[in-house]
Design a protein around this motif. Structure first.
Motif, mmCIF file in Angstrom:
data_model
loop_
_atom_site.group_PDB
_atom_site.id
_atom_site.type_symbol
_atom_site.label_atom_id
_atom_site.label_comp_id
_atom_site.label_asym_id
_atom_site.label_seq_id
_atom_site.Cartn_x
_atom_site.Cartn_y
_atom_site.Cartn_z
ATOM 1 N N ILE A 41 -22.203 -71.513 23.398
ATOM 2 C CA ILE A 41 -23.256 -70.765 23.599
ATOM 3 C C ILE A 41 -24.457 -71.864 22.952
ATOM 4 O O ILE A 41 -25.479 -71.956 23.474
ATOM 5 C CB ILE A 41 -23.353 -69.245 22.717
ATOM 6 N N GLN A 175 -18.011 -61.464 15.491
ATOM 7 C CA GLN A 175 -19.046 -61.811 15.791
ATOM 8 C C GLN A 175 -19.953 -62.793 14.718
ATOM 9 O O GLN A 175 -20.585 -63.620 15.140
ATOM 10 C CB GLN A 175 -20.095 -60.515 15.578
ATOM 11 N N THR A 179 -21.587 -66.482 15.538
ATOM 12 C CA THR A 179 -22.805 -67.008 14.914
ATOM 13 C C THR A 179 -22.658 -68.272 14.224
ATOM 14 O O THR A 179 -23.658 -69.322 14.234
ATOM 15 C CB THR A 179 -23.656 -65.813 14.164
ATOM 16 N N ILE A 182 -22.460 -71.207 16.677
ATOM 17 C CA ILE A 182 -23.782 -71.332 17.205
ATOM 18 C C ILE A 182 -24.471 -72.223 16.256
ATOM 19 O O ILE A 182 -25.108 -73.311 16.573
ATOM 20 C CB ILE A 182 -24.733 -69.988 17.466
ATOM 21 N N GLN A 294 -27.923 -55.329 25.636
ATOM 22 C CA GLN A 294 -28.026 -56.346 24.738
ATOM 23 C C GLN A 294 -28.630 -57.626 25.181
ATOM 24 O O GLN A 294 -29.266 -58.603 24.440
ATOM 25 C CB GLN A 294 -26.368 -56.418 24.327
ATOM 26 N N GLN A 295 -28.196 -58.081 26.307
ATOM 27 C CA GLN A 295 -28.766 -58.953 27.084
ATOM 28 C C GLN A 295 -29.905 -59.075 27.338
ATOM 29 O O GLN A 295 -30.824 -60.169 27.328
ATOM 30 C CB GLN A 295 -27.864 -59.520 28.185
ATOM 31 N N ILE A 299 -32.158 -62.371 23.663
ATOM 32 C CA ILE A 299 -31.735 -63.217 22.492
ATOM 33 C C ILE A 299 -31.015 -64.532 23.236
ATOM 34 O O ILE A 299 -31.232 -65.717 22.450
ATOM 35 C CB ILE A 299 -30.472 -62.561 21.863
ATOM 36 N N ASN A 300 -30.472 -64.730 24.257
ATOM 37 C CA ASN A 300 -29.719 -65.850 24.739
ATOM 38 C C ASN A 300 -30.869 -66.852 25.015
ATOM 39 O O ASN A 300 -30.558 -68.085 25.465
ATOM 40 C CB ASN A 300 -28.848 -65.606 25.856
ATOM 41 N N ASN A 331 -29.694 -66.298 12.054
ATOM 42 C CA ASN A 331 -28.578 -65.541 12.695
ATOM 43 C C ASN A 331 -27.261 -65.103 11.831
ATOM 44 O O ASN A 331 -26.895 -63.912 12.002
ATOM 45 C CB ASN A 331 -28.296 -66.082 13.967
ATOM 46 N N PHE A 401 -32.481 -58.972 16.128
ATOM 47 C CA PHE A 401 -31.122 -58.934 17.082
ATOM 48 C C PHE A 401 -29.796 -58.885 16.223
ATOM 49 O O PHE A 401 -28.985 -58.152 16.590
ATOM 50 C CB PHE A 401 -31.250 -60.112 17.969
ATOM 51 N N GLY A 406 -26.844 -57.438 18.277
ATOM 52 C CA GLY A 406 -25.917 -58.338 18.191
ATOM 53 C C GLY A 406 -24.246 -57.954 18.041
ATOM 54 O O GLY A 406 -23.707 -57.564 18.974
ATOM 55 N N ASN A 433 -21.710 -57.692 30.460
ATOM 56 C CA ASN A 433 -21.890 -58.654 29.206
ATOM 57 C C ASN A 433 -22.319 -59.909 29.879
ATOM 58 O O ASN A 433 -23.293 -60.657 29.891
ATOM 59 C CB ASN A 433 -21.337 -58.520 28.017
HETATM 60 C C1 BGC Z 1 -23.995 -61.658 22.347
HETATM 61 C C2 BGC Z 1 -24.215 -63.191 22.647
HETATM 62 C C3 BGC Z 1 -25.010 -63.888 21.751
HETATM 63 C C4 BGC Z 1 -24.729 -63.725 20.558
HETATM 64 C C5 BGC Z 1 -26.088 -64.399 19.404
HETATM 65 C C6 BGC Z 1 -23.687 -61.713 20.819
HETATM 66 O O1 BGC Z 1 -23.317 -60.649 20.376
HETATM 67 O O2 BGC Z 1 -23.115 -61.180 23.021
HETATM 68 O O3 BGC Z 1 -24.675 -63.071 24.172
HETATM 69 O O4 BGC Z 1 -25.383 -65.014 22.316
HETATM 70 O O5 BGC Z 1 -24.614 -62.517 19.933
HETATM 71 O O6 BGC Z 1 -25.588 -64.359 18.046
#
Ligand code: BGC
Length: 517
Positions: A41, A175, A179, A182, A294-295, A299-300, A331, A401, A406, A433
């Protein structure tokens, strides 16, 4: 991503079992699953803002970026091939998660993890050595296939291996590892961009080979889960395995429940048609709306394109990559807040608070960018206060988020579906999603070019809609055992008309063997 089968709340049962080395190694491998997803991501936005990368693969974008500063800045990255590089992964993930669901069920979780690891490895290799755009896109597609397999099997493996009482936190733990992935990607981009000779992007893209190898090796050495063995008829071996995994002899109760749950789940013949029954309307609505919303938080836009976005709004390359590191840190930290608060403050509170916070930030960011760039996208000199305010509010937005939509976007669906529709509903959730992740990735740069600063208001509008939706339609699920979840719909002002007079949904024991698909 975190998936079904992980049960926060409990049935009141206590199965004996320890955090054995088996379980610990499982957690490491599972963390790698999240890490690699997060890495993919986060990595693409950074490399697409690197000059050497653009010059090699997207020379027209490079020329636009370095054209006279009086040119419209909103449109400098607007290229469909460039977005295809980012978004192709999500389309591939969508397709392969459908295949992976069968592989996971019929051949076991391990084989899916192995496929996932190998595909990741191949994708990272092709990307790291890419010579042409098609190789970049092929690499992203292979990574996407890997994600489909890994996201299908890893969370399931994790939930089946983990002692019952650790499952809830492991769900958000997954989750959290996304993060962290990322963040790692953002940090590596920052440093690799400094490599003289301009080949740092190869390390960024090829770096995904490391977690890929760990998943591959992990899947070879780890045992299959007892649930999966029972499902495939190896009942005796499954019991011995369960004893070893739990580190205790006395596993009879859990074992009997697993066998019963497996038998029950085999009775579920038509999960897809089940899902269309009127009594499952609230579940179907949530399986579609939660991932969609969520999308649509946008956030993306930040996760994929933060460096590109910061670059477009006037930051130098280095500052843009650094700002992405800062949002990455926020994040991770805010996700931890969610782990702490989700069972204390409840889901609704976090959803609503996060919504208000995101809304305010989106309006402020739109105003700042609008004030400086106006309609023609030509800012002149940008003062320091401007950069600070933009980064600050983007960080507050990311925090909003990261403690609401998230983790909860994955947690809430996993706890509301009764067993008889869980597999199908979870597939709907994951697919919706991925479709909208793909859509946002694919159209964002074009939208930035056309909607300009109004882009942020577009997502702000959806944040208002989703908060109203949560306020009126999402019941609180905090502290409610899975087997009693039916009651929250029956006592809901709107959903009760669909589920009225239904007996309780699901069964606490059955959730032990819940299948994602
Ligand atoms: C989402 C992802 C997003 C990520 C960011 C996830 O819950 O599904 O699309 O990039 O959170 O932390």
């Amino acid at each position: 991503m975190p998936a079904a089968g992980i049960a926060p709340g409990g049935s009141g049962k206590e199965y004996p079992g320890n955090l054995t080395p088996f379980v610990t190694v499982t957690c490491v491998v599972a963390a790698m699953g999240g890490l690699i997803f997060g890495y993919d991501i986060g990595i693409s936005g950074g490399v697409t803002s690197m000059d050497s990368f653009l010059l090699k693969f997207f020379p027209s974008v490079y020329r636009k970026k370095h054209a006279d500063d009086t040119v419209n800045q909103y449109c400098q990255y607007d290229s469909q091939t460039l977005t295809m590089f980012t978004s192709s992964l999500y389309l591939a993930a969508l397709l392969s998660s459908i295949v992976a669901s069968t592989v996971t069920r019929v051949f076991g979780r391990k084989l899916s993890m192995l496929f996932g690891g190998l595909l990741f490895f191949a994708g990272a290799l092709v990307n790291g050595f890419a010579q042409a755009v098609w190789m970049l896109i092929l690499g992203r597609i292979l990574l996407g296939f890997g994600i489909g397999f890994a996201n299908q099997s890893v969370p399931l493996y994790l939930s089946e291996m983990a002692p019952y009482r650790y499952r809830g936190s492991l769900n958000i733990g997954f989750q959290l590892s996304i993060t962290v992935g990322i963040l790692v990607a953002n940090v590596l981009n920052f440093f690799f961009n400094k490599i003289k000779g301009g080949w740092g992007w190869r390390l960024s893209l090829g770096g995904a080979m490391v977690p890929a190898l760990i998943i591959t090796i992990g899947s070879l050495v780890l045992p299959d889960t007892p649930n999966s063995m029972i499902e495939r008829g190896q009942t005796e071996e499954a019991k011995t395995k369960l004893q070893r995994i739990r580190g205790v002899e006395d596993v009879d109760e859990e074992f009997d429940d697993l066998v019963a749950a497996s038998a029950q789940s085999k009775l579920v013949e038509h999960p897809w048609t089940n899902l269309l029954q009127r009594k499952y309307r609230p579940h179907l609505a949530m399986a579609v709306c939660i991932p969609f919303f969520q999308q649509l938080t946008g956030i993306n836009v930040i996760m994929f394109y933060a460096p590109v976005l910061f670059n477009s709004i006037g930051f130098g390359d280095d500052a843009a990559l650094m700002s992405a590191v800062i949002t990455g840190i926020v994040n991770v930290c805010a996700t931890m807040v969610s782990i702490y608060g989700v069972d204390k403050w409840g889901r609704r509170f976090l959803f609503l608070e996060g919504g208000v916070q995101m809304l305010i930030c989106q309006v402020v960011v739109a105003a700042c960018i609008g004030a400086k760039f106006g309609i023609d996208g030509n800012p002149g000199d940008l003062p320091k206060w401007y950069s600070i305010i933009v980064v600050l509010f983007i960080c507050i937005y990311v925090a909003g988020f990261a403690w609401s939509w998230g983790p909860l976007g994955w947690l809430v669906p996993s706890e509301i579906f009764p067993l008889e529709i869980r597999s199908a509903a979870q597939s709907v959730n994951v697919s919706v999603n991925m479709i909208f992740t793909f859509a946002v990735a694919q159209i964002f740069l074009m939208m930035l070019c056309h909607l300009k600063f109004g882009l942020f208001l577009f997502f702000a509008f959806f944040v208002v809609v989703m908060s109203i939706f949560v306020y009126f339609f999402l019941p609180e699920t905090k502290g409610i055992p899975i087997e009693e979840m039916g009651q929250v719909w029956r006592s809901h002002w709107y959903w009760s008309r669909f589920v009225e007079a239904e007996a309780g949904h699901g069964n606490g024991n059955m959730e032990m063997a819940a299948k994602v698909v």
